[in-house]
Write a protein that holds these residues in place. Structure first.
Motif, PDB file in Angstrom:
ATOM      1  N   PRO A 246      36.342  36.560  36.378  1.00 60.79           N
ATOM      2  CA  PRO A 246      37.365  36.511  37.430  1.00 60.79           C
ATOM      3  C   PRO A 246      37.300  37.707  38.372  1.00 60.79           C
ATOM      4  O   PRO A 246      37.682  37.596  39.542  1.00 60.79           O
ATOM      5  CB  PRO A 246      38.687  36.485  36.641  1.00 60.79           C
ATOM      6  N   VAL A 247      36.788  38.831  37.892  1.00 59.73           N
ATOM      7  CA  VAL A 247      36.691  40.010  38.744  1.00 59.73           C
ATOM      8  C   VAL A 247      35.738  39.766  39.913  1.00 59.73           C
ATOM      9  O   VAL A 247      35.976  40.208  41.039  1.00 59.73           O
ATOM     10  CB  VAL A 247      36.237  41.234  37.923  1.00 59.73           C
ATOM     11  N   GLN A 249      35.310  37.194  41.488  1.00 59.85           N
ATOM     12  CA  GLN A 249      35.914  36.296  42.473  1.00 59.85           C
ATOM     13  C   GLN A 249      36.928  37.026  43.349  1.00 59.85           C
ATOM     14  O   GLN A 249      37.424  36.459  44.319  1.00 59.85           O
ATOM     15  CB  GLN A 249      36.606  35.116  41.760  1.00 59.85           C
ATOM     16  N   LEU A 250      37.245  38.270  42.989  1.00 58.55           N
ATOM     17  CA  LEU A 250      38.241  39.022  43.746  1.00 58.55           C
ATOM     18  C   LEU A 250      37.650  39.606  45.022  1.00 58.55           C
ATOM     19  O   LEU A 250      36.437  39.836  45.123  1.00 58.55           O
ATOM     20  CB  LEU A 250      38.788  40.175  42.890  1.00 58.55           C
ATOM     21  N   ALA A 251      38.528  39.886  45.995  1.00 60.35           N
ATOM     22  CA  ALA A 251      38.102  40.588  47.196  1.00 60.35           C
ATOM     23  C   ALA A 251      37.732  42.021  46.830  1.00 60.35           C
ATOM     24  O   ALA A 251      38.319  42.620  45.913  1.00 60.35           O
ATOM     25  CB  ALA A 251      39.232  40.591  48.232  1.00 60.35           C
ATOM     26  N   LYS A 252      36.768  42.584  47.555  1.00 57.48           N
ATOM     27  CA  LYS A 252      36.289  43.935  47.255  1.00 57.48           C
ATOM     28  C   LYS A 252      37.429  44.952  47.266  1.00 57.48           C
ATOM     29  O   LYS A 252      37.533  45.802  46.361  1.00 57.48           O
ATOM     30  CB  LYS A 252      35.212  44.339  48.265  1.00 57.48           C
ATOM     31  N   ARG A 254      40.491  44.586  46.591  1.00 57.75           N
ATOM     32  CA  ARG A 254      41.365  44.437  45.430  1.00 57.75           C
ATOM     33  C   ARG A 254      40.815  45.249  44.254  1.00 57.75           C
ATOM     34  O   ARG A 254      41.567  45.890  43.512  1.00 57.75           O
ATOM     35  CB  ARG A 254      41.463  42.958  45.075  1.00 57.75           C
ATOM     36  N   ILE A 255      39.499  45.236  44.070  1.00 56.96           N
ATOM     37  CA  ILE A 255      38.861  45.998  42.998  1.00 56.96           C
ATOM     38  C   ILE A 255      38.988  47.492  43.271  1.00 56.96           C
ATOM     39  O   ILE A 255      39.287  48.290  42.368  1.00 56.96           O
ATOM     40  CB  ILE A 255      37.384  45.597  42.851  1.00 56.96           C
ATOM     41  N   PHE A 258      42.437  48.648  42.482  1.00 60.16           N
ATOM     42  CA  PHE A 258      42.652  48.730  41.029  1.00 60.16           C
ATOM     43  C   PHE A 258      42.133  50.053  40.485  1.00 60.16           C
ATOM     44  O   PHE A 258      42.798  50.727  39.684  1.00 60.16           O
ATOM     45  CB  PHE A 258      41.964  47.558  40.336  1.00 60.16           C
ATOM     46  N   ASP A 295      35.468  42.531  33.538  1.00 60.19           N
ATOM     47  CA  ASP A 295      36.878  42.388  33.144  1.00 60.19           C
ATOM     48  C   ASP A 295      37.101  42.868  31.718  1.00 60.19           C
ATOM     49  O   ASP A 295      37.795  42.223  30.920  1.00 60.19           O
ATOM     50  CB  ASP A 295      37.335  40.931  33.298  1.00 60.19           C
TER      51      ASP A 295
END
Length: 318
Positions: A246-247, A249-252, A254-255, A258, A295
């Protein structure tokens, strides 16, 4: 094939109602680097002995041990008390003969006049019949062969000791690999790595996973990660990155958010000057970044501590 299904397949060795057969074949190395599978003509007594020693080994490993875990070899770090299902796309070329082996086809017999024991690469022991069977793969190590020209063997003949006049092939009760229902199960990862090119396969597959990371445009110096996988220890970590994580699939951003907002991870990973990409400047930053992309990190609701999910190790404060 799950562990229960594998156990059901292996349990034919314990069938006392419907007797099963034992067939032995040998993989011989040829001078031109090809391989030939030959049938070994064995006595009934030897067949029964083989059945008994491997029955004990299989029962001890698969039936008496309720803690045994079947793991996919592609994403496992833990090796204790495990059997591994080979799920990688690249199959070991050095196991291709065994992978294509049909134990119930016709093969030429091994001949002591024409074939040399020293050229035997592996022993294939098949348990069962055409409808239901599995094959034990045993790698032949140099110490497996007792060479008559390198030692003086005392062979008892009646009341007299005679000189050992030929090489002897030894078989113990260990299992390196199992072939069952067109699947490969690995019991001895060390042998898979040292004799069958598994380490290079891990590195090749890990390099393919780096392309998944590169597509995220998340890491400023991606070349550092490419060089990182030349070390087999770290290549295994990169190999575990799942395309369906799932990571990924995230927008850059967003990571990035985090990491920068995390009280511990933010002290381990440095960003570039514009704070929009990761700079990998230490081995720790590379390891943690790989873990994030897979993840791996979670927080315990009970202790409020952060853990790496694979082995439940707390994220180091230092």
């Amino acid at each position: 094939m799950n562990l229960q299904e594998l156990r059901e397949q292996l349990n034919i060795i314990n069938d006392e109602i419907n007797p099963i057969g034992i067939n032995v074949h040998l993989i011989k190395k040829n001078d031109n680097e090809t391989e030939t599978i030959l049938k070994a003509d064995i006595s009934v007594e030897l067949a029964n002995e083989l059945k008994e020693i491997f029955r004990a080994t299989i029962n001890n490993k698969f039936f008496d041990n309720q803690e045994l875990v079947l793991r996919e070899i592609s994403n496992s770090i833990e090796t204790f008390n495990s059997i591994f299902y080979y799920d990688l796309e690249e199959f070991p070329e050095k196991l291709s003969s065994a992978n294509n082996f049909d134990p119930f086809s016709e093969y030429d017999d091994f001949s002591f006049n024409n074939d040399d024991i020293e050229n035997i690469k592996a022993i294939l022991i098949t348990v069962g019949n055409v409808e239901n069977h599995f094959t034990i793969y045993k790698h032949v190590y140099p110490v497996t062969i007792v060479r008559q020209d390198r030692m003086l063997g005392f062979l008892p003949i009646g009341d007299r000791f005679e000189k050992l006049s030929s090489n002897i092939l030894q078989i113990n009760n260990s299992i390196d690999f199992l072939f069952a229902n067109d699947n490969l199960f690995v019991n001895n990862i060390k042998t898979l790595s040292s004799a069958y090119g598994y380490s290079e396969i891990i590195k090749n597959q890990a390099r393919q996973n780096i392309t998944l990371i590169q597509d995220l445009d998340l890491i400023a110096n991606i070349g550092e990660l490419t060089a990182f996988v030349d070390n087999i220890k770290y290549a295994k970590r990169v190999l575990r990155i799942n395309a369906n994580s799932p990571v990924l699939q995230l927008a850059k951003l967003r990571i990035i958010e985090f990491i920068t907002n995390h009280p511990k991870l933010s002290t381990k990973i440095r960003m570039n000057a514009t704070n929009d990409r990761i700079m990998l400047d230490t081995d720790i930053s590379k390891i943690i970044t790989i873990g994030i992309l897979n993840d791996d990190y979670l927080k315990s609701n009970l202790t409020d501590l952060d853990y790496e999910s694979e082995n439940k190790s707390e994220i180091d404060e230092d």
